[in-house]
Scaffold this active site. Structure first.
Site, PDB file in Angstrom:
ATOM      1  N   ASN A 103      38.952   3.802  23.881  1.00 42.53           N
ATOM      2  CA  ASN A 103      39.943   4.238  24.925  1.00 42.53           C
ATOM      3  C   ASN A 103      39.373   5.258  25.993  1.00 42.53           C
ATOM      4  OD1 ASN A 103      40.079   6.595  22.982  1.00 42.53           O
ATOM      5  ND2 ASN A 103      41.116   5.036  21.712  1.00 42.53           N
ATOM      6  N   GLY A 119      46.529  -0.807  21.941  1.00 47.10           N
ATOM      7  CA  GLY A 119      46.773  -1.974  21.428  1.00 47.10           C
ATOM      8  C   GLY A 119      46.324  -2.919  22.820  1.00 47.10           C
ATOM      9  N   THR A 147      47.285   5.663  24.317  1.00 41.06           N
ATOM     10  CA  THR A 147      46.605   5.425  22.894  1.00 41.06           C
ATOM     11  C   THR A 147      46.784   6.323  22.031  1.00 41.06           C
ATOM     12  OG1 THR A 147      44.136   5.741  22.482  1.00 41.06           O
ATOM     13  CG2 THR A 147      44.654   6.632  24.497  1.00 41.06           C
ATOM     14  N   SER A 148      46.770   6.094  20.734  1.00 33.92           N
ATOM     15  CA  SER A 148      47.123   7.168  19.712  1.00 33.92           C
ATOM     16  C   SER A 148      45.849   7.880  19.620  1.00 33.92           C
ATOM     17  CB  SER A 148      47.050   6.452  18.390  1.00 33.92           C
ATOM     18  OG  SER A 148      46.071   5.547  18.069  1.00 33.92           O
ATOM     19  N   GLU A 149      44.920   7.819  20.167  1.00 35.90           N
ATOM     20  CA  GLU A 149      43.663   8.555  19.923  1.00 35.90           C
ATOM     21  C   GLU A 149      43.598   9.682  21.380  1.00 35.90           C
ATOM     22  OE1 GLU A 149      40.191   7.090  17.668  1.00 35.90           O
ATOM     23  OE2 GLU A 149      40.443   5.152  18.858  1.00 35.90           O
ATOM     24  N   HIS A 170      33.321   1.819  20.334  1.00 35.21           N
ATOM     25  CA  HIS A 170      32.638   1.513  19.141  1.00 35.21           C
ATOM     26  C   HIS A 170      31.349   0.788  19.166  1.00 35.21           C
ATOM     27  CE1 HIS A 170      36.921   1.257  17.593  1.00 35.21           C
ATOM     28  NE2 HIS A 170      36.591   2.671  17.932  1.00 35.21           N
ATOM     29  N   HIS A 231      33.196   5.685  12.366  1.00 32.48           N
ATOM     30  CA  HIS A 231      34.282   5.243  13.383  1.00 32.48           C
ATOM     31  C   HIS A 231      33.500   4.846  14.661  1.00 32.48           C
ATOM     32  CE1 HIS A 231      37.885   6.672  15.701  1.00 32.48           C
ATOM     33  NE2 HIS A 231      37.681   5.682  16.062  1.00 32.48           N
TER      34      HIS A 231
HETATM   35 ZN   LIG Z   1      38.201   4.422  17.921  1.00 32.42          ZN
END
Ligand SMILES: [Zn+2]
Length: 351
Positions: A103, A119, A147-149, A170, A231
């Protein structure tokens, strides 16, 4: 067509109604759908349904909302949305993100941020998918769900005024260090020393959780690149591209070290030359926790020996505390030393 967005859904939930009926004149955004379903409200398509009171046209929205919409559609916001789409493509092309991973966000005003939605692949972003979020992580504009992050990005923005953009991905080479609990050792390539600095290591926490926020917070002001245990990597910079550069440099550095492992030998940047790199960096106005260190202290770590010997996150005072979860406790260390000693003594005994 009336747009029924997240804030409309939140207002609707507060009415206590358990059914939301809508007709073809109403378009429900994905974020609004999530709010309704998470609150147990059923959405029912009903041709005879009147237009819901909460689904108002942007022009009729209250002043705060209208100013957010104006900001979200401003030329400045549009430029950032385009940059994020461009960097998303580059991240995906370089295989730094898998599936929906990664993100990107950018500070638009002191407490308004443009960020990517949840998503979706970062390789195929479009400007109209972007979200606008406030300083507490609440989405204030955009029809896609944020984004949830983003809360992890806030750990950087809230502690580091110089951070204009945050990039999370990542990438596999840095990822190899991440899952080994290792920080890539310093003093191997000037690019990392000058443009990224000391890479930090945050122990594993659930992605997007308040604990993740707390783990990143103390590291952000001094570290532009942070490995997130088991992560990924999070980086920050003074523009969307700059934040991405930190990601690219971190991963290239890790990749080079991994490749070099199969070749014997190894050299490092001479101790007495490290000060020059710090000077260059200082002139560029880049942060680094090592400015006050003496040349000998800058060279305390032998990079190649470190790779052979032990996880290096425990040798950096700045990140030692954060990495405590990944290192041995004294008791564990004592047990290991004892069993090794016993093993050696056994081997030494005549057979
Ligand atoms: Zn991540």
């Amino acid at each position: 067509m009336k747009l029924f967005a997240q804030t409309d859904a939140e207002a609707f939930v507060k009415t206590g109604a358990k059914e939301f009926r809508y007709n073809r004149d109403v378009s429900i955004t994905p974020a609004a759908k999530d709010v309704l379903s998470e609150s147990g409200v059923k959405t029912i398509f009903d041709t005879a349904a009147p237009a819901p009171a909460a689904a108002v046209s942007p022009a009729a929205k209250p002043a705060g909302k209208a100013s957010d919409e104006a900001l979200f559609n401003s030329p400045e916001a549009r430029a950032i949305k385009d940059q994020i789409c461009d960097i998303g493509r580059r991240i995906w092309m370089r295989e730094y993100c898998d599936g929906n991973g990664g993100n990107i966000s950018c500070r638009l005003t002191p407490d308004r941020f443009i960020c990517t939605p949840t998503g979706v692949s970062k390789g195929f972003l479009k400007p109209d998918m972007m979200c606008m979020v406030d300083g507490e992580g609440n989405q204030v504009a955009g029809t896609w769900k944020r984004t949830s992050e983003f809360t992890t990005h806030l750990a950087i923005y809230n502690t580091t005024p110089a951070a204009i953009s945050v990039c999370h991905a990542h990438p596999c080479h840095a990822g190899a260090f991440v899952i080994k609990g290792l920080i890539p050792p310093p003093r191997l390539i000037p690019e990392l020393e000058v443009f990224v600095g000391q890479v930090a290591y945050a122990p594993y926490r659930t992605p997007g959780s308040p604990e993740m926020y707390e783990a990143i917070k103390p590291l952000a002001p001094q570290h532009q690149s942070i490995l997130m245990g088991n992560h990924g990597v999070i980086t920050w910079g003074n523009s969307v591209e700059d934040a991405y550069f930190k990601m690219e440099i971190t991963d290239a550095y890790c990749r080079t070290i991994i490749l070099a492992q199969s070749i014997p030998g190894g050299t490092s940047i001479p101790c007495e030359k490290m000060g020059d790199l710090m000077d260059i960096k200082k002139k560029l106005g880049l942060p680094d926790s090592r400015y006050d260190l003496k040349p000998a202290e800058l060279c305390e770590i032998d990079p190649w020996q470190t790779m052979k010997d032990r996880p290096c996150e425990c040798s950096s005072p700045a990140s030692a505390a954060a990495a405590a979860g990944a290192t041995m406790t004294n008791a564990e260390l004592e047990n290991t030393v004892q069993s090794l000693t016993e093993e050696i003594l056994k081997q030494l005994q005549p057979k």
